[in-house]
Design a protein around this motif. Sequence first.
Motif, short mmCIF file in Angstrom:
data_model
loop_
_atom_site.label_atom_id
_atom_site.label_comp_id
_atom_site.label_asym_id
_atom_site.label_seq_id
_atom_site.Cartn_x
_atom_site.Cartn_y
_atom_site.Cartn_z
N THR A 254 0.87 -1.12 -0.04
CA THR A 254 0.01 0.01 0.04
C THR A 254 0.89 1.06 0.12
OG1 THR A 254 -1.62 -1.09 0.99
CG2 THR A 254 -1.92 1.18 1.23
N LYS B 226 1.39 5.29 -0.49
CA LYS B 226 0.61 6.61 -0.29
C LYS B 226 1.73 7.81 -0.87
CE LYS B 226 -2.68 5.43 3.43
NZ LYS B 226 -3.24 5.90 4.56
N TYR B 227 1.11 8.61 -1.67
CA TYR B 227 1.98 9.60 -2.24
C TYR B 227 1.32 11.17 -1.37
CZ TYR B 227 1.83 6.07 -5.75
OH TYR B 227 2.25 4.88 -6.43
N LEU B 228 2.33 11.43 -0.91
CA LEU B 228 2.05 12.48 0.10
C LEU B 228 2.81 14.08 -0.36
CD1 LEU B 228 3.10 10.61 3.67
CD2 LEU B 228 0.66 10.82 2.26
N ALA C 229 6.58 10.17 0.83
CA ALA C 229 5.56 8.81 0.48
C ALA C 229 5.89 7.80 1.18
CB ALA C 229 5.98 8.25 -1.12
N CYS D 246 5.00 3.40 2.31
CA CYS D 246 4.87 2.04 1.69
C CYS D 246 4.43 1.09 2.81
CB CYS D 246 5.61 1.57 0.78
SG CYS D 246 5.64 0.05 0.10
#
Length: 471
Positions: A388, A390-392, A431, A433
Motif C-alpha cells: 500500500t 501513499k503519495y504525500l 511517500a 509504503c
Amino acid sequence: MSKVAAIIGGGVIGGGWAARFALMGWDVRIFDPDPEAERKIGEVMANAERALPMLYESPMPARGTISWHGTVAEAVEGADWIQESVPERLDLKLKVYKEIQAACEAGAVLASSTSGFKPSELQEGAQRPEQIVVAHPFNPVYLLPLAELVPGAASPETVEKAKGTLTAIGMFPLHVRAEIDAHIADRFLEAVWREALWLVKDGIATTEEIDNAIRYGFGLRWAQMGLFETYRVAGGEAGMRHFMAQFGPCLSWPWTKLMDVPEFTEELVDLITDQSDAQSGALSIRQLERLRDNNLVSILRALKGQEAAAGRLIKDHDATLRRPLGDGVPLVTVRRTVPVDWVDVNGHMNEGRYGQVFSDASEELMAHVGADRAYIDAGNSYFTAETTVKYLAETLVGEPFIVETRVTLGEGKKLRLWHEMKRASDGEVLATCDQFLLHVSLETRKSCPPLAPVLEAVERLAKAHKEASDG
C-alpha cells in the motif's frame, strides 16, 4: 582524513575535475588568476551536484571542501593529486611545473589535462619528471569517465597511483602505452572534425545535418560498442573478417579529405558560426549544458541497467559506495538522488518509480538479514505479496532523498516492512509504503520458512523495532 586534490587552472576542464574530486569526497584546492573563476566553477559545481548523483543508487560520499588560493605553491601544499589545466602553451605549462614541484610533495601525482602535448615534452627539464603524467579527460569531466593516462617517463609507482585514484573517483584510466600526438581519442575527433569542415565548406551539409548524422546514427552505436565491436557486428555471422573483406577496398577510394586541411579563413569561420547559431543559438550555454547532462545521465543509466560499456563501470563504482545499514531504528535503506529519467510529464517523479524505490529498500533490508545475492542464488528469497503506497508530496528531479525502514512483522514465512521516503534536505515525508512479503523457495516458487540464520535475524530486527516503537 580526506585526500586533497589541487586544481591549477579552473576553466571548463579544471572546473570539471574540481567537481568530480569534491563530489567523491576529496578536499579541493584551486588556483586560477581569472577573477571570474570562482563564479564559473561555482556554476560547474551546481551542474555536477545535480547530475552526478543521479547515476548512483548508493549514497555519494560527503562532499569535500573547496578552497581558493592566491598562489600555486599555496594550492599544491600537501596535495595528493595535482591536476594542471592551464592554457595549451608549453612554455606556460613548464613554468607552472617549476612552481608546483618547488612546493608539492614528491609522492604526489602531477597530472596534465593536455590534449596537445606528449608527457615527454612536459617532463623535459622537470625537477622530478617521474611524477608527471598526462591524464586527459573529456567534458564534462564530472560525468564522462574516460581519462587517457599517458605516462612517458613517469615511474611505475606514479602510474599505479594514478590508476588507483582515477578508478576510485569513478573514472576509467585508459593506459596509453606509447605517447603520440593527441593521444588516442582526439586523433579520431580531429579526423571527424576535419572532414566535417570540408562538408560544410563545400556546401554538402550544414552543421545541424552533420550533427544529426552522428546523433541519430552511428553515435548511438559508438556510445555502447565503440568502433571495432560495431563493425564486427556489421560483418554479420562471419564477423570482422567478412567486414574487412567487404569494406576494405573502399579505403583506396577518394571518399574523404582527411589528409587535406581546408584553409581556415574568416569566411569559413563565419559560415560555421552562423550555421551553429541558427542550429542552437536560442539556448544559452548553461541551458545546453543542462540538456547535455540530462541526456548523458539517461544514456549512462540505460547502459548501467544493461551492465554495458560505461554503464558497467558506473555499476561497479556504485558498489564501492554502498554503506552497511548498521543497527539503528529505523534503518536507512536508501540514500540517493532522483534521476532525470524517473520524471513524468508533470515534472515530478512518476508513481511507478516509487515502487522501485521501496523495492530497493526491501532488497537492502533482505541483504541486511542475510537474504543476499548468494542466498537468492542458492534458491531462497522473499516475494512481495501486497503493498500500500501513499503519495504525500511531490518529488522532483535532482532531489536527494532517503528511505527509513522498520520491520513491523517478522515471524515464520512472514515479513512486513514500513517504509517512509523522506526529502533529505528537510525530512518531509514524500511517500510511505506498507509492504508484506512471504519467504519462498525459488525451486518450487511456493512459500516456505526461511533458513535459520535469516529467520533469526528477521525475528531479532522485528523485536528491536517493536521495542523502539513501544518505547
